[in-house]
Each structure stands twice: as structure tokens, then as C-alpha cells.
Write a protein that holds these residues in place. Sequence first.
Motif, PDB file in Angstrom:
ATOM      1  N   GLY B  16      40.590  53.720  50.244  1.00  0.00           N
ATOM      2  CA  GLY B  16      40.856  53.257  48.881  1.00  0.00           C
ATOM      3  C   GLY B  16      42.297  52.829  48.769  1.00  0.00           C
ATOM      4  O   GLY B  16      42.953  52.566  49.775  1.00  0.00           O
ATOM      5  N   PRO B  17      42.812  52.739  47.562  1.00  0.00           N
ATOM      6  CA  PRO B  17      44.218  52.394  47.396  1.00  0.00           C
ATOM      7  C   PRO B  17      45.091  53.489  47.968  1.00  0.00           C
ATOM      8  O   PRO B  17      44.767  54.663  47.873  1.00  0.00           O
ATOM      9  CB  PRO B  17      44.382  52.288  45.879  1.00  0.00           C
ATOM     10  N   ILE B  18      46.203  53.133  48.564  1.00  0.00           N
ATOM     11  CA  ILE B  18      47.099  54.125  49.146  1.00  0.00           C
ATOM     12  C   ILE B  18      47.841  54.816  48.007  1.00  0.00           C
ATOM     13  O   ILE B  18      48.383  54.147  47.129  1.00  0.00           O
ATOM     14  CB  ILE B  18      48.088  53.456  50.117  1.00  0.00           C
ATOM     15  N   PRO B  19      47.830  56.155  48.000  1.00  0.00           N
ATOM     16  CA  PRO B  19      48.407  56.833  46.834  1.00  0.00           C
ATOM     17  C   PRO B  19      49.921  56.699  46.773  1.00  0.00           C
ATOM     18  O   PRO B  19      50.587  56.599  47.797  1.00  0.00           O
ATOM     19  CB  PRO B  19      48.009  58.289  47.053  1.00  0.00           C
ATOM     20  N   SER B  20      50.422  56.681  45.585  1.00  0.00           N
ATOM     21  CA  SER B  20      51.869  56.702  45.376  1.00  0.00           C
ATOM     22  C   SER B  20      52.177  57.721  44.298  1.00  0.00           C
ATOM     23  O   SER B  20      51.296  58.147  43.575  1.00  0.00           O
ATOM     24  CB  SER B  20      52.368  55.325  44.954  1.00  0.00           C
ATOM     25  N   LEU B  21      53.415  58.129  44.237  1.00  0.00           N
ATOM     26  CA  LEU B  21      53.807  59.141  43.239  1.00  0.00           C
ATOM     27  C   LEU B  21      54.245  58.437  41.958  1.00  0.00           C
ATOM     28  O   LEU B  21      55.233  57.707  41.968  1.00  0.00           O
ATOM     29  CB  LEU B  21      54.958  59.997  43.762  1.00  0.00           C
ATOM     30  N   PRO B  22      53.518  58.629  40.870  1.00  0.00           N
ATOM     31  CA  PRO B  22      53.899  57.937  39.641  1.00  0.00           C
ATOM     32  C   PRO B  22      55.254  58.431  39.127  1.00  0.00           C
ATOM     33  O   PRO B  22      55.557  59.625  39.200  1.00  0.00           O
ATOM     34  CB  PRO B  22      52.780  58.304  38.658  1.00  0.00           C
ATOM     35  N   GLU B  45      49.609  61.130  52.830  1.00  0.00           N
ATOM     36  CA  GLU B  45      48.641  60.589  51.874  1.00  0.00           C
ATOM     37  C   GLU B  45      47.820  61.663  51.190  1.00  0.00           C
ATOM     38  O   GLU B  45      47.623  61.643  49.979  1.00  0.00           O
ATOM     39  CB  GLU B  45      47.721  59.584  52.566  1.00  0.00           C
ATOM     40  N   GLU B  46      47.315  62.617  51.993  1.00  0.00           N
ATOM     41  CA  GLU B  46      46.477  63.678  51.422  1.00  0.00           C
ATOM     42  C   GLU B  46      47.241  64.443  50.342  1.00  0.00           C
ATOM     43  O   GLU B  46      46.718  64.753  49.281  1.00  0.00           O
ATOM     44  CB  GLU B  46      46.054  64.671  52.506  1.00  0.00           C
ATOM     45  N   LEU B  47      48.471  64.764  50.662  1.00  0.00           N
ATOM     46  CA  LEU B  47      49.274  65.582  49.760  1.00  0.00           C
ATOM     47  C   LEU B  47      49.564  64.822  48.466  1.00  0.00           C
ATOM     48  O   LEU B  47      49.378  65.333  47.360  1.00  0.00           O
ATOM     49  CB  LEU B  47      50.583  65.965  50.454  1.00  0.00           C
ATOM     50  N   VAL B  48      49.976  63.578  48.614  1.00  0.00           N
ATOM     51  CA  VAL B  48      50.321  62.787  47.431  1.00  0.00           C
ATOM     52  C   VAL B  48      49.075  62.553  46.582  1.00  0.00           C
ATOM     53  O   VAL B  48      49.120  62.641  45.350  1.00  0.00           O
ATOM     54  CB  VAL B  48      50.985  61.464  47.856  1.00  0.00           C
ATOM     55  N   SER B  49      47.952  62.322  47.231  1.00  0.00           N
ATOM     56  CA  SER B  49      46.752  62.094  46.439  1.00  0.00           C
ATOM     57  C   SER B  49      46.331  63.391  45.726  1.00  0.00           C
ATOM     58  O   SER B  49      45.836  63.360  44.609  1.00  0.00           O
ATOM     59  CB  SER B  49      45.646  61.484  47.302  1.00  0.00           C
ATOM     60  N   LEU B  50      46.590  64.538  46.351  1.00  0.00           N
ATOM     61  CA  LEU B  50      46.312  65.813  45.659  1.00  0.00           C
ATOM     62  C   LEU B  50      47.214  65.951  44.424  1.00  0.00           C
ATOM     63  O   LEU B  50      46.751  66.321  43.341  1.00  0.00           O
ATOM     64  CB  LEU B  50      46.552  66.994  46.603  1.00  0.00           C
TER      65      LEU B  50
END
Lengths: 316, 522
Positions: B16-22, B45-50
Motif C-alpha cells: 500500500g502507500p508507504i507510511p509517513s509520520l504526520p 515501516e511497520e513501526l511507523v504504520s503502527l
Amino acid sequence: MLSRVAESIYWMSRQAERAENLARFIEVTLHMTLDQPEYLVDPWKPLVQVTGDNEWFKAKYGTATCQNVVQFLAFDREYHSSMLTCLRASRENARSVREALSTEAFEELNDFYHFVRDSSPAQLTDPTAEFFEQVRDHALMWTGVLDNTMPHNTAWHFLNVGRLLERADKTSRILDVKYFNLLPRVEDVGTAVDDLQWSTLLLAISGFEAYRREHQLMDIEKIVAFFLFHRTFPRSIYSCVAGVDRSLREIESESDSELPGQARQRIAALRHRLENTNVKEVIAGGMHQFVDRLQIELNAVGDSLGQDYFYATQSA
Amino acid sequence: MQKQTSGSVSQVQSLGPIPSLPNYQTDGFFDELVDKNNVARPDAEELVSLFNRFPPQELSRRQHAIEQALFRMGITFTVYSDNSGTEKIMPFDVVPRIVSAILWKHIDAGLRQRIRALNRFLCDVYNERAIIQEGIIPAELVDTAPAYLKECQGLKPFNDVWCHITGTDLVRDNTGTVYVLEDNLRCPSGVSYVLQNRHVMKRNFPQVFGASRVRPVTDYSSRLFQLLRDVAPPHVSDPTIVVLTPGVFNSAYYEHSFLAQRMGVQLVEGRDLVVEGDYVYMKTTRGLQRVDVIYRRVDDTFLDPKTFRKDSVLGVKGLMDVYRAGNVCLANAPGTGIADDKVIYAFVPDMIKYYLDEEPILPNVPTYVCQKEEDREYVLSHMDELVIKAAGESGGYGILIGPHAKPKEREEFAQKIKEDPRNWIAQPTLELSRAPTVIDDHLEGRHVDLRPYILCSRPDDVWVLPGGLTRVALRKGSLVVNSSQGGGSKDTWVVAEQGQAIASVHGDDTDPVDRKPEPDDR
């Protein structure tokens, strides 16, 4: 084990046991004042007498009241044997031998200390029996954790000796002071003193139910005998002394020495004497004198431990 | 069979989209978890998406839960300024720092190389002094170093290893390059926090932990124990090992007791030990018992009042005689401090070339040695750009961060440099990398360093703990990470390579595979 560690473990357990007993004294007294709005006797003064630090108390606090006795016995940071002071010392000892304890044991004592420390402001304004009951629960938890997470090896036997010596001493003090205050003269039996006050005495050592099951009726000789000589009740003086004797025997069998140590000889002599004394002799000879001598002998056992184990100067 | 199917399905789903920290700002610094566009680095990625799935407040809640756990575990220090006995935990940040497998491989190789060279140097500088004869290091710099112990000249520790346990401080600059900031070869501390931080993190982030393929650190204490056994005097078959602590008032006491407990050895103080004849003994309830290996956490000059400081009550009288006679092993050997003197540090790349004939894998931070006239002049005329450090200090003391300093402070330091040039070095101010850190209820970037731990039992047997203590400067903009200066710590997740073992998420030391089912399960 290291001599220093043995000594710290011994004190750690002794100090926590002392804190528990102080909580027991206060808890039953608070209960008693609720059940008995007009006291026959002043319930707070005897608690100070139990400590043997009467003069110190008088100088700092004056007349004993509920609040200042609670402050003194439970939370006074200046008093060397308040519940909080003892717990802090116990925890400091535990910290210095943490590697010799189970993690659970350290964490339990750490919780115990913080619980009492954090509760002090509220309890100083409005002491409740419930709080002291919780302290007792913490203490039971702590002893349970020790007994169930540590091997019963030399370290455990040293802590058992500390715990039982302290317990025997406190059981004797509660009997001593309460006895004289509740019942100044033996002739008063069955008159002014009612079940409630005797029950209080037994409740302070968690022995009320055990006593009832064996004797039902409150009887001074039987109560004194229960305190002093009961074979299996864990807070009776005989039971504590026999436990110390057993643990010292175990410690000795672990060591290479051929002769029994002084502590072992002293506790064996005390055990023997208790086995050969009956309650009528105690009361006839003066209970206070009996208890006094007992406390001196218990102290002597503690001193001998130092000579036997804590200040190792032996050559290789 | 089912496993394979679900595996490939989940792989498709994860594209999916690569997560980023808002709302997170890197402010132009190199960030350990996200790139300059705020997008998670591959291993994060896993951590940021969590974090993105967390409801508001969840991160603070977990932060708080972990602080409570650390408090309950009694990993605290007493605040001495407050006589009511207030206790605090070392500040801990819940957001881990993630180190990729490839970066770690580089660090691991670099550290192993460095320790080999440093041990060679220690053997040399206390014996033949060839590196000095060859003119690579000036004799003057060695002989005037406070950590050079004349009493150790001629010593030959077992296996030629002086430094068994090292904690080397690494930093990254704005390009992500890893530099060695300093070598701590005396009694480096902090490894207990690495293990305990991991313990509480596993309880709080079990899902992402497993998915991130984090390499285990829990075997450190077994490795340390094995090392201490391996370095025992050769004639001893079943050595008695102890940890020597200055006592309960030492700031690292918790660690000393933790390591002794984890290894199952005695924690002793100087007063528990005694030298009789040619051996050292501990005083036990059964009399004296011989000690063969001492993992000492007491500073060199306090070890033996007979040889070093006469006023020391922390040590054991005559210990050095036993050591010289080869009847006890001290880990680390006394005298190792010469190799982490801040001036000698500047020569480590030269040592690597000289002893190993290799190019250094990990660079030093460029260092000006004020003893050299040319360097000193440069330093004195560029004080507003440099970090100035006293060679004989540690723990963040005796430091001037030029760009942040007031003119008057710079003047004072210039004066000190002129008076005692031997004691001063200077380095360019690095823009240290940052990592997201919980500040109140959101994430802000804070500067970090990394202290991995290295064990060395023989010159050819060096092991680096995959992880280490990430220290974080909690004050905004601060570059000082030392705990004595208000720094905190983070868990460090070194990602496993393909086929490498990863940590169990179930418990600390137990292998779930070994567990037998309960009777009811059958």
C-alpha cells in the motif's frame, strides 16, 4: 554465601517483619476503638509502651493520641523503628543484595515500600484500619513471594532466622504490654475484661480463629499458653523459636564447622526451656519477668549470629 | 500449506502507500526513522504504520506504562537534593531506534577491527612500546596521560587481552555517516538499560517487534559469563567469578547487581575480599573462598591501596600482587584507560594501520590535538565552530560547544588550552542525527548517539552485541546525551539479515519451541 550478604538478608527480612507487626498493632487498635466508643482503658498508650521507646515518644509528642501514635509508629522518619523507616531500611538492604534475591522478591518489597510511603499524607490526617490491613496484605505477599520464589538454601534460612526472631520478639511484646493494660490484676479475670479485649490480643497475631477452634471460651491461661507455647501456630513464640533452631541447624549443616555455633547453642537452650515450662509457672513467676528474660535471650541469639557468620575472619 | 498462501497474500497487501509520520518535522536533520520527506525508512515501516494506527494519546499511554514498569522494577536513582528520598527512573523514550542490517554489518566489522587494534596497542604501550619507537605516537603524549599507569608496565594479561568489555560511542552526521566519538575501555556502563529497555518494549510492542525482525540482546549476560570463564587463569578449571562494585552508592550500582544476578555470580565489594598469600579470597559464611576472575567496576586507581591510591577503601589491599602473579584475572585490566584518553583517541586510525595493516572501517571524528602547535593555533582561532573537550574528563563534563557558547566562556576555555595544551582536543561540531521522541503527546526530533557493547576474550574472538544503548538528548536542540546532563535512552532495534536469528516475542530467555503443552492441551 558472602558474610555481608547474609547479614543484609537477615536485616532485610527482620525489618520488613517489624513493619508488619507495627501495622498489626495499629490495625487492631483502630478496630477496637470502633467497637468500643468509650474505652475501658486508653488503647494508644500501650502501643507506645510496646516499642520500649516511651521516653523518646514523650519528648517529641507528649500524650498519646490516635493521630500521634499513628504518626510515630507508622510514618515518623526520625524514629528509627517506625513502619516507614523499617521498610526503607529493609529495601535498602534488599537493594544491596538484590543479586541474591529473586526479582519478584525485590519488586514486591519495592512496591510495599512505595505503597506505604505514598499513603502517608492521607493516613496522617485520617488513619484507617483498612490501610493497615492492606499493609498486612503486602507483608503476607512479600513473605509468600520469598518462600515461593527462592530456593530454601542458606540465604533463605538467614532471612527466615531474621523474620522469626523479630516475630517472636513482637509477639512477646504485644502479650506483655497488652496483658498488663487489659488486665492489671490476675484476680480481675472474668469481671471487667470481656471477650472483646482478649479477642483483640489474639487478632493482633492473627490467632483469633485458631484459638477459637481449639478452646472456644476466652481463658487467660489458655490465651497466654497459645501465645507462648503453641506448637504449630506460626506466630507463637515457641513456633518461632523452633523455626530459628531448624534454620540455624540447616545453615550449620551447609558449613564446614564441626562445633555448633553460639547462636545455635543459645536457641537450642531457649527451645528446651520453652518445652519444659508450663503456663501456670509463667503466671505465678510473673509474666513480665518471663517476657523480659525471653527478649534478652532472643537478642543474644541475634548478637551471636554476628560472631558466628557475619564478621568472617577465618583463615583459608 | 496454508501458511504459504497467507504469506504471499499479506505481501501483496503490504504494497500500500508507504507510511509517513504526520506533522513530524525533520528540520533538515538526518533522521534515524524517516527520510527527509517524512516517509519511513524501509525497516521502520511497520513501526511507523503502527504509530499511525494509534488513537490519540496511545503513545503517551504506553510511554507512561513503561515508566511505571521501570519504576516498579526499581531501576531508579535517588535524587540527592531532595531529602524525602524521591526516586526517579532514567528517562526512557518509547520510540525505538532502528538500525538496518546492512548498516549494522558495517558497524560490527568496524568495531571488531578497532578493538583488535586497541588491544594490540595496550600490549605494546605497556611493554615494547614499538609504536612510540616508530614515531607514530609521541612518547610525551603517552607518558603525560593521567590514565597511563606506570604500575602496569611489563604486565602480560592472559591471551594478550587487556580490554575485555568495551562500550564505544558512535554518532552519525547529516549524511548518515557513522563516526566513532569515543572508546570507553575502563568500566563502560549502560548495558543493563539495553536489556531492561528491551524487556519492557517487548511487553508493550509485541506485534511490531516480531514483524520488524529485531535481533535479540538477551544473551549478553551468558556471553559475558562465558567470556569471564574463558579469561580465567589457565590453571583453573572451574573458576569462581565475581563482579566487584564500589557499592550501593555508585551511580551504576543497579547495573552491577543486575549483571551479577543475570550471570548467577556473587556481587562483591572491596571489603568482602582479602588477599592472603598469593591469592584473593572472598569472606563467606563458610570461611574464605578463592576468587579467580574479577569483573571489576571499580576505577583503576581505587583497585588496590597498596599499589595505587593509599586512601582507597573501595579496593583490595595486595590485589595487584595477585594479579601480577597470574592468580587472578581482572576484567578489564587496569591501565586500559590510556587507550581511551581523548588525545590518544586521535591516533586510533594510525594504530589500525600500524598493527593490523588495514584501513579503518569506521572513521574517527576529525580531531585537533592542542598539544600540536599547528592544531592549537587552528583551534584557538576557530573556537566558535568547534567542540572543545578536556582529555581527562568524561560524562559530559569539561566540554565547550563553541557555536552555542558565550564569548566569555570561549575566552575561559582559550585560557585553559594555553595553560595546559596536553589536556585539550577539539572537534568540528557535527550535526548529530535525530530520532522521533515522545514530547508531551506528540513526536519531536531529538539528537541521538549509540553505544554498542563489545566483548573480547581472545584477539581473534570479538563479539558485538547487536544493539546497544541509544542515548537521546531530551532537551530541544541539545547535543549532550549523557544521563548526568539530562539525557535519556531508547531501545535499539538491529534488524536481522535473512536467516539470522530474531528475538522471541513470548518471553525473555525462554525459547517457545521448548515449551511442552499443558496436560489440557492434549
